[in-house]
Design a protein around this motif. Structure first.
Motif, PDB file in Angstrom:
ATOM      1  N   LYS A 153       0.836  -1.206   0.000  1.00 30.40           N
ATOM      2  CA  LYS A 153       0.000   0.000   0.000  1.00 30.40           C
ATOM      3  C   LYS A 153       0.865   1.247   0.000  1.00 30.40           C
ATOM      4  O   LYS A 153       1.815   1.375   0.787  1.00 30.40           O
ATOM      5  CB  LYS A 153      -0.939   0.031   1.218  1.00 30.40           C
ATOM      6  CG  LYS A 153      -1.887   1.240   1.178  1.00 30.40           C
ATOM      7  CD  LYS A 153      -2.932   1.242   2.285  1.00 30.40           C
ATOM      8  CE  LYS A 153      -3.787   2.521   2.202  1.00 30.40           C
ATOM      9  NZ  LYS A 153      -4.706   2.696   3.327  1.00 30.40           N
ATOM     10  N   PHE A 155       0.560   5.708  -0.286  1.00 32.28           N
ATOM     11  CA  PHE A 155      -0.350   6.792   0.090  1.00 32.28           C
ATOM     12  C   PHE A 155      -0.058   8.038  -0.734  1.00 32.28           C
ATOM     13  O   PHE A 155       1.077   8.531  -0.724  1.00 32.28           O
ATOM     14  CB  PHE A 155      -0.187   7.141   1.570  1.00 32.28           C
ATOM     15  CG  PHE A 155      -0.704   6.091   2.507  1.00 32.28           C
ATOM     16  CD1 PHE A 155       0.034   4.939   2.764  1.00 32.28           C
ATOM     17  CD2 PHE A 155      -1.930   6.254   3.147  1.00 32.28           C
ATOM     18  CE1 PHE A 155      -0.445   3.970   3.633  1.00 32.28           C
ATOM     19  CE2 PHE A 155      -2.409   5.292   4.019  1.00 32.28           C
ATOM     20  CZ  PHE A 155      -1.671   4.147   4.270  1.00 32.28           C
ATOM     21  N   HIS A 186      -3.985   4.452  -1.573  1.00 35.37           N
ATOM     22  CA  HIS A 186      -4.831   5.424  -0.889  1.00 35.37           C
ATOM     23  C   HIS A 186      -4.818   6.667  -1.777  1.00 35.37           C
ATOM     24  O   HIS A 186      -3.844   7.425  -1.783  1.00 35.37           O
ATOM     25  CB  HIS A 186      -4.289   5.733   0.505  1.00 35.37           C
ATOM     26  CG  HIS A 186      -5.132   6.708   1.262  1.00 35.37           C
ATOM     27  ND1 HIS A 186      -5.538   6.490   2.562  1.00 35.37           N
ATOM     28  CD2 HIS A 186      -5.652   7.923   0.923  1.00 35.37           C
ATOM     29  CE1 HIS A 186      -6.277   7.511   2.973  1.00 35.37           C
ATOM     30  NE2 HIS A 186      -6.343   8.411   1.999  1.00 35.37           N
ATOM     31  N   VAL A 242      -8.002   1.491  -2.749  1.00 37.27           N
ATOM     32  CA  VAL A 242      -8.644   1.135  -1.471  1.00 37.27           C
ATOM     33  C   VAL A 242      -9.690   2.185  -1.077  1.00 37.27           C
ATOM     34  O   VAL A 242      -9.679   3.310  -1.574  1.00 37.27           O
ATOM     35  CB  VAL A 242      -7.605   0.998  -0.332  1.00 37.27           C
ATOM     36  CG1 VAL A 242      -6.683  -0.182  -0.564  1.00 37.27           C
ATOM     37  CG2 VAL A 242      -6.809   2.280  -0.143  1.00 37.27           C
ATOM     38  N   HIS A 243     -10.562   1.779  -0.207  1.00 35.92           N
ATOM     39  CA  HIS A 243     -11.626   2.614   0.380  1.00 35.92           C
ATOM     40  C   HIS A 243     -12.145   3.715  -0.569  1.00 35.92           C
ATOM     41  O   HIS A 243     -12.149   4.898  -0.229  1.00 35.92           O
ATOM     42  CB  HIS A 243     -11.226   3.185   1.744  1.00 35.92           C
ATOM     43  CG  HIS A 243      -9.856   3.808   1.862  1.00 35.92           C
ATOM     44  ND1 HIS A 243      -9.421   4.801   1.026  1.00 35.92           N
ATOM     45  CD2 HIS A 243      -8.844   3.589   2.736  1.00 35.92           C
ATOM     46  CE1 HIS A 243      -8.196   5.162   1.386  1.00 35.92           C
ATOM     47  NE2 HIS A 243      -7.823   4.438   2.416  1.00 35.92           N
ATOM     48  N   SER A 293     -10.639   8.444   6.362  1.00 36.42           N
ATOM     49  CA  SER A 293     -10.200   8.908   5.040  1.00 36.42           C
ATOM     50  C   SER A 293     -10.036   7.712   4.115  1.00 36.42           C
ATOM     51  O   SER A 293      -9.423   6.736   4.523  1.00 36.42           O
ATOM     52  CB  SER A 293      -8.855   9.634   5.146  1.00 36.42           C
ATOM     53  OG  SER A 293      -8.995  10.759   5.972  1.00 36.42           O
TER      54      SER A 293
HETATM   55 ZN    ZN Z   1      -5.931   4.534   3.382  1.00 38.75          ZN
END
Ligand code: ZN
Ligand code: URP
Ligand code: ZN
Length: 468
Positions: A153, A155, A186, A242-243, A293
């Motif tokens: 991951k 960001f 992210h 993601v998200h 977030s």
């Molecule tokens: Zn995240």
């Protein structure tokens, strides 16, 4: 040792049919149409009459014990995996962390130390890369080859914490293209967001709702488009957003997928049910409970409608929780008077199966798609299939018996997560987790927990089989 789950309707990613499931030891031995189930002497029988029998759910986005926002996520691996099991999740993939300045092997070792011997269900790790440089790029190869970690991951948000710039992202994507791993992104433009946060605070706008107002949907969409472009330049590196919470970001994912790109996305229950106005905008400091977030989006825009549609069309392939719980007292309260100091995260690892079943009840999702987005695709996407995510001979006997006629009332008074509030307080769900089995062991039956910590094992993962 045999276990027979008898009389239920087996639901898989391809449909539903009556079948008995026979478990031998830790594995599924076979599925039998009810009139052809062989007699098995001494088998423990779980009565699933009138109920669904589904693969144990796989939550590929959790943050147990994550140090973040000046505190640490309040669920340990022990409490969080127990709560997950209560809710029908039998596998998690948590994010091990390389903090900025830390070496990846040290960050990974610290995560193993937290989880080892403490989990109630099986678990794997992704790796958060907090500093892309020559050493961490090299470490990505050894994580894939030797540690069973095949996803990383990055960001585009949180400057000064986990943030990577575009050059670092491109280099990590090139590495992932070469070693076959997945980049999880992210996607929010953190540099622009920090400007908006500074301006809001300077105007004296300090309430929790400003967390959402300073993270506009367009800055999620812009970052999503940029990540998709960078992955293309890197050589069509598999990219998993993601998200995802905003229609505009979903549009970018859908457009990339329409041209055949290896671009995937997940959303989370909070974006399907909760809103900027009703939760983040709750009176006083209450809204801090829902600071996460990407943020909750406005109910006056069609985000939730579009996310449900994306789940149907597979532009959203997975629902995970992004479980990152913080208590209201003393943790969320760190941000009284300054919304930017509220620790970001919502806890929900216990409720994903129930909340998404509500989509089936409401006619927004088919039964098969419920199972596919909760279990089968997450397992395939992150190299756990067919061990996890499916009811098939030879697969781990991770099984949930789900009662469509039961009811679930979500509350802090009854949940098992280590949180002093619930993001879904008072929600009434049609449907209920009835029994949960992990590798042939009954963990939950009759609302009672029968598991023990240490039952859960680390799962070294292979490469994604979703692409091949
Ligand atoms: Zn995240
Ligand atoms: O608010 C969130 N999502 N907290 C957890 C960290 C992350 O960005 O996933
Ligand atoms: Zn997260």
């Amino acid at each position: 040792m045999y276990l027979l789950i008898k009389g239920g309707t087996v639901v898989t990613a391809t449909g539903a049919h009556p079948a008995d499931v026979l478990v031998e030891g830790e594995r599924i031995a076979g599925l039998f149409s009810p009139d052809s189930t062989p007699p098995v002497e001494g088998a423990q029988v779980v009565d699933a009459s009138g109920k669904y029998v589904i693969p144990g759910a796989v939550d590929v986005h959790t943050h147990m014990q994550l140090p973040f926002g000046g505190t640490s996520a309040s669920d340990t691996f022990e409490t969080g995996t127990r709560a997950a099991a209560f809710g029908g999740t039998t596998t998690i993939v948590d994010f091990a962390v390389q903090r900025t300045g830390e070496r990846i092997p040290d960050g990974l070792a610290a995560w193993h130390a937290k989880a080892d011997g403490n989990c109630h269900i099986d678990y794997g790790f992704h790796m958060i890369i907090g500093g892309v440089d020559d050493e961490s790029l090299k470490a990505m190869d050894s994580l894939v080859d030797a540690e069973g970690i095949s996803s990383f991951k990055l960001f585009m948000a949180y400057p000064g914490v986990f943030y990577s710039d575009d050059g670092q992202i491109l280099r990590a994507m090139q590495k992932a293209r070469d070693n076959g791993s997945m980049i999880m992104m992210h996607a929010e433009n953190g540099i622009a967001i920090d400007v908006l946060i500074g301006q809001a605070l300077a105007r004296g706008e300090t309430d929790p709702i400003n967390h959402g107002l300073t993270r506009p949907a367009e800055l999620e969409a812009e970052a999503t488009r940029r990540a998709i472009s960078l992955a293309q330049v890197a050589g069509d590196t598999p990219l998993y957003i993601v998200h995802l919470s905003a229609s505009q970001a979903l549009e970018a994912v859908a457009a990339a997928r329409d041209t055949g790109r290896n671009v995937f996305a997940e959303t989370c229950p909070q974006y399907l049910y909760l809103t900027l106005e009703d939760q983040l905008g709750a009176p006083g400091f209450e809204g801090a409970k829902w600071v996460c977030s990407t943020p909750l989006r406005s109910k006056h825009e069609p985000h939730q409608r579009d996310l449900w549609r994306g789940l149907r069309t597979n532009d959203l392939a997975v629902v995970s929780t992004d479980h990152c719980p913080f208590c209201f007292r003393e943790q969320k309260e760190l941000g009284i008077g300054d919304f930017s100091k509220i620790p970001n995260g919502i806890g929900g690892v216990e409720h994903r199966v129930d909340l998404l079943y509500q989509g089936v009840v409401d006619g927004k999702l088919s039964l098969a798609r419920w199972v596919e987005t909760l279990a089968t695709t997450p397992a395939r996407m992150f190299g756990l299939y067919p061990r996890k995510g499916v009811l098939a001979p030879g697969s781990d006997a991770d099984i949930v018996v789900y009662d469509p006629n039961g009811r679930t009332r979500i509350s802090v008074d009854t949940h098992h997560m280590n949180m002093d509030h619930s993001a879904y307080e008072g929600y009434e769900i049609a449907g209920k987790v009835d029994a949960v089995i992990s590798r042939g062991t009954v963990l939950v039956a009759n609302n009672t927990f029968h598991g023990h910590k240490g039952h859960g094992r680390y799962l070294p993962r292979g490469l994604s089989t979703y692409l091949l």
